[in-house]
Scaffold this motif. Structure first.
Motif, PDB file in Angstrom:
ATOM      1  N   GLN A  58       0.804  -1.212   0.000  1.00  0.00           N
ATOM      2  CA  GLN A  58       0.000   0.000   0.000  1.00  0.00           C
ATOM      3  C   GLN A  58       0.845   1.273   0.000  1.00  0.00           C
ATOM      4  N   LEU A  59       2.072   1.214   0.516  1.00  0.00           N
ATOM      5  CA  LEU A  59       2.911   2.403   0.642  1.00  0.00           C
ATOM      6  C   LEU A  59       3.188   3.104  -0.696  1.00  0.00           C
ATOM      7  N   PRO A  60       3.544   2.413  -1.771  1.00  0.00           N
ATOM      8  CA  PRO A  60       3.759   3.128  -3.043  1.00  0.00           C
ATOM      9  C   PRO A  60       2.517   3.903  -3.496  1.00  0.00           C
ATOM     10  N   TYR A  61       1.357   3.311  -3.301  1.00  0.00           N
ATOM     11  CA  TYR A  61       0.112   3.990  -3.662  1.00  0.00           C
ATOM     12  C   TYR A  61      -0.073   5.249  -2.815  1.00  0.00           C
ATOM     13  N   GLN A  62       0.127   5.128  -1.519  1.00  0.00           N
ATOM     14  CA  GLN A  62      -0.059   6.263  -0.614  1.00  0.00           C
ATOM     15  C   GLN A  62       0.921   7.391  -0.930  1.00  0.00           C
ATOM     16  N   VAL A  63       2.153   7.050  -1.264  1.00  0.00           N
ATOM     17  CA  VAL A  63       3.143   8.075  -1.623  1.00  0.00           C
ATOM     18  C   VAL A  63       2.698   8.796  -2.894  1.00  0.00           C
ATOM     19  N   ALA A  64       2.226   8.052  -3.879  1.00  0.00           N
ATOM     20  CA  ALA A  64       1.778   8.664  -5.139  1.00  0.00           C
ATOM     21  C   ALA A  64       0.559   9.560  -4.920  1.00  0.00           C
ATOM     22  N   VAL A  65      -0.385   9.102  -4.119  1.00  0.00           N
ATOM     23  CA  VAL A  65      -1.574   9.907  -3.827  1.00  0.00           C
ATOM     24  C   VAL A  65      -1.175  11.182  -3.091  1.00  0.00           C
ATOM     25  N   PHE A  66      -0.292  11.045  -2.113  1.00  0.00           N
ATOM     26  CA  PHE A  66       0.178  12.213  -1.362  1.00  0.00           C
ATOM     27  C   PHE A  66       0.813  13.233  -2.304  1.00  0.00           C
ATOM     28  N   ALA A  67       1.703  12.776  -3.171  1.00  0.00           N
ATOM     29  CA  ALA A  67       2.392  13.688  -4.091  1.00  0.00           C
ATOM     30  C   ALA A  67       1.401  14.397  -5.009  1.00  0.00           C
ATOM     31  N   ARG A  68       0.427  13.655  -5.533  1.00  0.00           N
ATOM     32  CA  ARG A  68      -0.559  14.260  -6.426  1.00  0.00           C
ATOM     33  C   ARG A  68      -1.424  15.277  -5.688  1.00  0.00           C
ATOM     34  N   ARG A  69      -1.884  14.943  -4.503  1.00  0.00           N
ATOM     35  CA  ARG A  69      -2.797  15.827  -3.772  1.00  0.00           C
ATOM     36  C   ARG A  69      -2.099  17.055  -3.216  1.00  0.00           C
ATOM     37  N   ILE A  70      -0.865  16.926  -2.769  1.00  0.00           N
ATOM     38  CA  ILE A  70      -0.163  18.097  -2.233  1.00  0.00           C
ATOM     39  C   ILE A  70       0.160  19.066  -3.359  1.00  0.00           C
ATOM     40  N   CYS A  71       0.451  18.560  -4.550  1.00  0.00           N
ATOM     41  CA  CYS A  71       0.698  19.441  -5.696  1.00  0.00           C
ATOM     42  C   CYS A  71      -0.570  20.173  -6.096  1.00  0.00           C
ATOM     43  N   ALA A  72      -1.690  19.479  -6.090  1.00  0.00           N
ATOM     44  CA  ALA A  72      -2.960  20.109  -6.460  1.00  0.00           C
ATOM     45  C   ALA A  72      -3.304  21.223  -5.485  1.00  0.00           C
ATOM     46  N   ALA A  73      -2.942  21.040  -4.227  1.00  0.00           N
ATOM     47  CA  ALA A  73      -3.260  22.046  -3.214  1.00  0.00           C
ATOM     48  C   ALA A  73      -2.420  23.307  -3.379  1.00  0.00           C
ATOM     49  N   GLY A  74      -1.232  23.169  -3.945  1.00  0.00           N
ATOM     50  CA  GLY A  74      -0.345  24.319  -4.052  1.00  0.00           C
ATOM     51  C   GLY A  74      -0.368  25.032  -5.381  1.00  0.00           C
ATOM     52  N   GLU A  75      -1.052  24.476  -6.362  1.00  0.00           N
ATOM     53  CA  GLU A  75      -1.159  25.072  -7.688  1.00  0.00           C
ATOM     54  C   GLU A  75       0.173  25.187  -8.428  1.00  0.00           C
ATOM     55  N   LEU A  76       1.154  24.467  -8.001  1.00  0.00           N
ATOM     56  CA  LEU A  76       2.437  24.356  -8.713  1.00  0.00           C
ATOM     57  C   LEU A  76       2.713  22.871  -8.810  1.00  0.00           C
ATOM     58  N   ASP A  77       3.117  22.401  -9.973  1.00  0.00           N
ATOM     59  CA  ASP A  77       3.424  20.975 -10.046  1.00  0.00           C
ATOM     60  C   ASP A  77       4.684  20.688  -9.233  1.00  0.00           C
ATOM     61  N   ARG A  78       4.866  19.421  -8.934  1.00  0.00           N
ATOM     62  CA  ARG A  78       5.967  18.987  -8.070  1.00  0.00           C
ATOM     63  C   ARG A  78       7.319  19.435  -8.599  1.00  0.00           C
ATOM     64  N   ALA A  79       7.547  19.273  -9.888  1.00  0.00           N
ATOM     65  CA  ALA A  79       8.837  19.626 -10.477  1.00  0.00           C
ATOM     66  C   ALA A  79       9.102  21.127 -10.356  1.00  0.00           C
ATOM     67  N   SER A  80       8.094  21.945 -10.636  1.00  0.00           N
ATOM     68  CA  SER A  80       8.261  23.397 -10.525  1.00  0.00           C
ATOM     69  C   SER A  80       8.527  23.806  -9.090  1.00  0.00           C
ATOM     70  N   PHE A  81       7.773  23.218  -8.175  1.00  0.00           N
ATOM     71  CA  PHE A  81       7.954  23.535  -6.755  1.00  0.00           C
ATOM     72  C   PHE A  81       9.381  23.208  -6.309  1.00  0.00           C
ATOM     73  N   LEU A  82       9.856  22.022  -6.662  1.00  0.00           N
ATOM     74  CA  LEU A  82      11.200  21.609  -6.237  1.00  0.00           C
ATOM     75  C   LEU A  82      12.283  22.482  -6.873  1.00  0.00           C
ATOM     76  N   LEU A  83      12.096  22.855  -8.126  1.00  0.00           N
ATOM     77  CA  LEU A  83      13.073  23.714  -8.803  1.00  0.00           C
ATOM     78  C   LEU A  83      13.106  25.096  -8.143  1.00  0.00           C
ATOM     79  N   LEU A  84      11.943  25.666  -7.874  1.00  0.00           N
ATOM     80  CA  LEU A  84      11.899  26.968  -7.193  1.00  0.00           C
ATOM     81  C   LEU A  84      12.492  26.871  -5.788  1.00  0.00           C
ATOM     82  N   GLU A  85      12.186  25.799  -5.071  1.00  0.00           N
ATOM     83  CA  GLU A  85      12.747  25.595  -3.724  1.00  0.00           C
ATOM     84  C   GLU A  85      14.278  25.528  -3.787  1.00  0.00           C
ATOM     85  N   GLN A  86      14.794  24.809  -4.772  1.00  0.00           N
ATOM     86  CA  GLN A  86      16.247  24.673  -4.908  1.00  0.00           C
ATOM     87  C   GLN A  86      16.894  26.031  -5.182  1.00  0.00           C
ATOM     88  N   LEU A  87      16.307  26.803  -6.076  1.00  0.00           N
ATOM     89  CA  LEU A  87      16.845  28.131  -6.383  1.00  0.00           C
ATOM     90  C   LEU A  87      16.746  29.058  -5.176  1.00  0.00           C
TER      91      LEU A  87
END
Length: 187
Positions: A58-87
């Motif tokens: 179940q863990l891989p599913y939960q990780v994928a759901v978490f990643a999808r839902r947290i991105c939807a909440a922030g209005e930035l996709d995961r890749a964009s968020f991580l790139l901006l965070e890194q910069l």
């Protein structure tokens, strides 16, 4: 949050679960008796499945759901968020440096940066040591957008963990950090 449809009919006797199912559901919820089950759309646990997935499955599913839902909440996709965070963390950097830090290929960073450049969240700057080379930098607009997304995510996480104890939040954070560090160590 919309829950997945039930795998079977809900228990007509209310929120109780059938005997023998003592693990948490996908969201870690249990009923009043401590038995677990995934609730149906009305929030009632469904009947236990003989083949209900265990935590390792179940863990891989939960990780994928978490990643999808947290991105939807922030209005930035995961890749964009991580790139901006890194910069934001390191300041202006060459694409190759960003790729190494993020654990991706340089062409991936270039592709991920394109929409950020179009939206003026990131800018290209000449590299000081070699004027032919460029580096990417967070713009004031990008910093503002990142701050908004961070705040929305903090609010969401606070809302979702409002019923948790301080210890539960600390344990969750520590385990998630350990999980992420394990991924980083695999590079």
């Amino acid at each position: 949050m919309t829950l997945p449809p039930s795998d079977g009919p809900s228990d007509p006797d209310g929120p109780g679960r059938a005997e023998g199912n003592d693990g948490p559901d996908r969201a870690g919820r249990t009923d009043r008796a401590g038995r677990a089950g995934r609730p149906d759309r009305a929030g009632r646990p469904d009947r236990p499945d003989a083949d209900r997935p265990d935590a390792d499955r179940q863990l891989p599913y939960q990780v994928a759901v978490f990643a999808r839902r947290i991105c939807a909440a922030g209005e930035l996709d995961r890749a964009s968020f991580l790139l901006l965070e890194q910069l934001a963390a390191t300041g202006p950097a060459k694409v190759k440096t960003l790729a190494a830090a993020l654990g991706v290929d340089s062409s991936t960073v270039t592709r991920q940066a394109a929409p950020l450049l179009r939206e003026r969240l990131v800018a290209r700057l000449p590299y000081p040591a070699d004027r032919r080379a460029v580096q990417l930098a967070l713009t004031p607009l990008g910093a503002g957008r990142l701050a908004q997304v961070r705040e929305r995510r903090r609010e969401l996480i606070a809302e979702l963990t409002a019923g948790w104890t301080t210890r539960e939040r600390a344990v969750f954070c520590a385990l998630l950090a350990r999980f992420n560090d394990g991924l980083l160590d695999r590079r």
